[in-house]
Design an enzyme around this catalytic site. Structure first.
Site, mmCIF file in Angstrom:
data_model
loop_
_atom_site.group_PDB
_atom_site.id
_atom_site.type_symbol
_atom_site.label_atom_id
_atom_site.label_comp_id
_atom_site.label_asym_id
_atom_site.label_seq_id
_atom_site.Cartn_x
_atom_site.Cartn_y
_atom_site.Cartn_z
ATOM 1 N N SER A 204 33.118 45.123 39.354
ATOM 2 C CA SER A 204 33.875 44.937 38.111
ATOM 3 C C SER A 204 34.398 43.577 37.829
ATOM 4 O O SER A 204 33.804 42.798 37.714
ATOM 5 C CB SER A 204 35.020 46.133 38.085
ATOM 6 O OG SER A 204 35.467 46.084 36.912
ATOM 7 N N GLU A 334 29.427 54.320 33.199
ATOM 8 C CA GLU A 334 30.328 53.418 33.143
ATOM 9 C C GLU A 334 31.838 53.958 32.644
ATOM 10 O O GLU A 334 32.100 54.839 32.980
ATOM 11 C CB GLU A 334 29.866 52.041 32.387
ATOM 12 C CG GLU A 334 28.817 51.188 33.233
ATOM 13 C CD GLU A 334 29.478 50.609 34.481
ATOM 14 O OE1 GLU A 334 30.771 50.742 34.570
ATOM 15 O OE2 GLU A 334 28.913 50.268 35.544
ATOM 16 N N HIS A 453 32.361 54.279 35.962
ATOM 17 C CA HIS A 453 32.690 53.126 36.763
ATOM 18 C C HIS A 453 33.310 53.364 38.106
ATOM 19 O O HIS A 453 34.155 54.245 38.248
ATOM 20 C CB HIS A 453 33.506 52.365 35.707
ATOM 21 C CG HIS A 453 33.982 50.992 35.891
ATOM 22 N ND1 HIS A 453 32.734 49.904 35.784
ATOM 23 C CD2 HIS A 453 35.071 50.384 36.364
ATOM 24 C CE1 HIS A 453 33.359 48.943 36.193
ATOM 25 N NE2 HIS A 453 34.654 48.954 36.575
#
Length: 551
Positions: A204, A334, A453
Site C-alpha cells: 500500500s 482491494e 486490501h
C-alpha cells in the site's frame, strides 16, 4: 581436534547466538536480541527496535533524518520500538525511527550465511501502522532462508508535511527509509545478510514507497529487487511540489496560524507529537475519505538532497529508474468493500448520489475543483454507475471505483510503464486466495467480504493483533508456503518460480508482463497464468488520465 571443536562451539554460542541472548557486533556497537519460534518451530534470532536515526525531535522535527551515532555498551534489542505518532495504536513516540532484524542463522567465526535480505516497508496510508512484531511478525516468512528487516518511518505531518519552500520541502518519511536502507547496506552482514542482495518489499503506502525508490537517486545501489504490493507511485492522484493545503489544515486543527509556511512550522514545533498524531481524524472529508492524504512530492531545490526531482511519470516514461527485477500486483477486491459501507450509511449514500462531482475526487483521489475534474467525474459515473440515481445494483460499480481509484489503476499503469523500459523482468499478479480470515467481514458475520486490501499479508506475516497463528495442519498453511516461497525465490533469483517443478509451487511458471502479452499470475487455490487483468475497467482510467502531459 576435539578441543578445537569445543573452543569454536563456545565462541559461536557466546559471541553470536546463545540460547538466551543472541548478540551481534555492528559498525555502531553491540546489539543483543532475543529468541522466538517460527511456525515450524525454528529458533528466530530477533533483534527488535534498533535505532537507525537520531530522534527527530526538537530542532530535528520536520527535518531530514540524521544517522544514528555509535553507542557504548550493549544495545537492548529485545523489545519493539515505539510506533510513530498516529491515532489508536499504542505505544507511540516521536522517537520512533527504529528497525527490527530477524534470521534463523547468524554468522560464526568460520561462516557467514550471506542470506538474501527482505526489507519491508509497512502499509498505512503514510499516516498509520507500524513494523512492530504484533503487526508484522516474522514467524511465517522466516521459515525461508532469508534475513528480514522491518522498519518504522515518520508518518503524517511529521513525515510528509511539504510547504513548497525551505521551511518544509517534504519527503522526510521517504528519506527515513533511505537512511534505513543505508543502515542495512552497512550492517546487515553482521546478521548474516547479504548487503548486495536486498529486496525492498512494500504494501500500500509501502508499495508507493517501493516504486518511488526505483526513481530516486538517493536510493540507487541500496537494493537489487523490488516488490510493490497493492499500490505504486504511478496512480492518478496529483503529485506536485507541495501539499501546502494539508499543512494549513494541520495548522488550523491545532490552533496555529496558517498564513505563512514559517508560522505554520514554527507553531507546529510547539505542539506535542500526540496532538499531531491524534489530529488525523480532522482530515476526513467524506466518511473516512480520502484514504490517501500525504504523498511524496517533487521537491523544489533549496540546496537540500532531494528525494524526487520530477514527476514519477516523467521519470518512468523516460526510463530513468533502477533496472531491477520487479513484482507488482493487487488483491482481488482491494478497497471495494468501502462501497458496502457507503450503501449501509444513508447520509453517505445520498452525498455520493447527489453530490458526486464533489465527492468522487475525494473518494477516488484525483484533481479537484477544475473543469477537467468535472469531466472526469461525469465519465466515471457514466462508465461505472450509469446516469440514473444510485440503487442497490450499483454496489459492484462503486466497489470497482474504490478498488481501481485507490490501488488497481496505479498498479496497472505502473506495471505497464515499468515493463516497457525495464531491462530486467517485471511480474504482475492478482491475489485471489480466499482463506477463513480477512480484514473485512460481511455485516454481522464472520464470513470474509472477499479478498480485500491487506489480506495477502495474512500469509506473509503473523499479525497477532488480528488473527490466530497458523500451524501446518491449517488449510491456510499451503498459501503461507506458496507466497513466502515465491517471494524468497524472487529475492534470490529475480524470478518467483525459477524451477519448472518444485514444492510447494508445483508446475507454476511465471511469465513476465510485457505491454504486448499482458500476462499476470492468479495466486489462488492454484497458481495460474492469465491475461488482460481488468483491462476493460482500467481502459476507462487510461483515457481519463492520459500520459501525454508527462512526455
Amino acid at each position: 581436534m576435539q578441543l578445537w571443536f569445543c573452543v569454536c562451539l563456545i565462541y559461536s554460542i557466546s559471541g553470536y547466538a546463545s540460547a538466551e541472548n543472541p548478540r551481534v557486533t555492528t559498525s555502531l556497537g553491540d546489539v543483543e536480541g532475543g529468541i522466538i519460534k517460527s511456525l515450524l518451530g525454528k529458533s528466530i534470532y530477533s533483534f527488535r527496535g534498533i535505532r537507525y536515526a537520531q530522534a527527530p525531535t526538537g530542532d530535528l522535527r520536520f527535518q531530514p533524518p540524521v544517522p544514528v551515532e555509535k553507542w557504548t555498551g550493549v544495545y537492548n534489542a529485545t523489545v519493539d520500538g515505539p510506533m510513530c505518532p498516529q491515532p489508536i495504536l499504542r505505544p507511540i513516540s516521536e522517537d520512533c525511527l527504529s528497525l527490527s532484524v530477524y534470521t534463523t542463522e547468524l554468522p560464526t567465526k568460520r561462516h557467514n550465511p550471506k542470506r538474501p535480505v527482505l526489507f519491508f516497508i509497512h502499509p498505512g496510508g503514510f499516516y498509520s501502522m507500524t513494523s512492530a512484531s504484533n503487526w508484522a511478525g516474522p514467524q511465517y516468512f522466516i521459515d525461508q532462508d532469508v534475513v528480514m528487516v522491518v522498519i518504522n518511518y515518520r508518518l503524517g505531518s511529521l513525515g510528509y508535511m511539504s510547504t513548497g519552500d525551505k521551511w518544509a520541502p517534504g519527503n522526510n518519511g521517504m528519506k527515513d527509509q533511505v537512511i534505513a536502507l543505508k543502515w542495512v547496506k552497512k550492517n546487515i552482514a553482521a546478521f548474516g545478510g547479504d548487503p548486495n542482495l536486498v529486496t525492498i518489499v512494500g504494501y500500500s503506502a509501502g508499495g508507493i514507497s517501493v516504486t518511488a525508490h526505483l526513481l530516486s537517486s538517493m536510493s540507487r545501489g541500496l537494493f537489487h529487487r523490488a516488490i510493490a504490493m497493492s499500490d505504486t507511485v504511478f496512480g492518478q492522484w496529483p503529485i506536485g511540489n507541495h501539499q501546502l493545503n494539508l499543512a494549513q489544515k494541520q495548522a488550523r486543527l491545532l490552533g496555529c496560524p496558517d498564513d505563512t509556511s514559517e508560522k505554520i512550522v514554527t507553531c507546529l514545533k510547539t505542539k506535542s507529537a500526540e496532538e499531531l498524531g491524534e489530529s488525523l481524524r480532522g482530515f476526513a472529508e467524506y466518511g473516512f475519505d480520502p484514504v490517501l492524504l500525504w504523498t511524496p512530492v517533487v521537491e523544489p531545490d533549496f540546496g537540500q538532497e532531494r528525494f524526487l526531482t520530477e514527476h514519477p511519470l516523467r521519470s518512468v516514461l523516460r526510463g530513468d529508474f533502477a533496472k531491477v527485477p520487479i513484482i507488482a500486483g493487487i488483491t482481488d477486491q482491494e478497497f471495494s468493500y468501502i462501497a458496502a459501507e457507503v450503501f449501509a450509511n444513508p447520509k453517505l449514500l445520498e452525498e455520493m448520489d447527489k453530490d458526486f462531482d464533489r465527492v468522487a475526487p475525494i473518494a477516488f483521489v484525483y484533481e479537484r475543483n477544475t473543469t477537467r475534474s468535472l469531466s472526469i467525474s461525469s465519465e466515471l459515473r457514466r462508465a461505472f454507475l450509469g446516469n440514473g440515481p444510485l440503487t442497490d445494483s450499483d454496489r459492484t460499480g462503486l466497489g470497482h471505483l474504490y478498488a481501481d481509484g485507490l490501488v488497481g489503476f496505479g498498479v496497472h499503469r505502473g506495471v505497464k510503464l515499468l515493463s516497457a523500459k525495464n531491462t530486467e523482468c517485471t511480474y504482475y499478479y492478482k491475489f485471489s486466495y480466499q482463506g477463513r480470515y480477512s480484514h473485512v467481514k460481511l455485516p454481522n458475520s464472520t464470513v470474509p467480504y472477499g479478498v480485500v486490501h491487506h489480506d495477502d499479508l495474512i500469509y506473509l506475516f503473523y499479525i497477532s493483533q488480528l488473527f490466530p497463528k497458523f500451524n501446518v495442519t491449517d488449510p491456510e498453511y499451503t498459501m503461507v508456503r506458496k507466497l513466502t516461497t515465491m517471494w524468497t525465490n524472487f529475492a534470490i533469483t529475480g524470478n518467483p518460480t525459477p524451477h519448472h517443478h518444485s514444492e510447494p509451487l508445483g508446475n507454476a511458471h511465471s511469465i513476465p508482463y510485457t505491454p504486448g502479452k499482458r500476462k499476470y499470475m492468479d495466486i489462488g487455490n492454484e497458481l495460474s497464468m492469465k491475461q488482460n487483468l481488468y483491462e476493460e475497467r482500467y481502459s476507462v482510467w487510461d483515457k481519463l488520465f492520459p500520459l501525454n502531459a508527462y512526455q
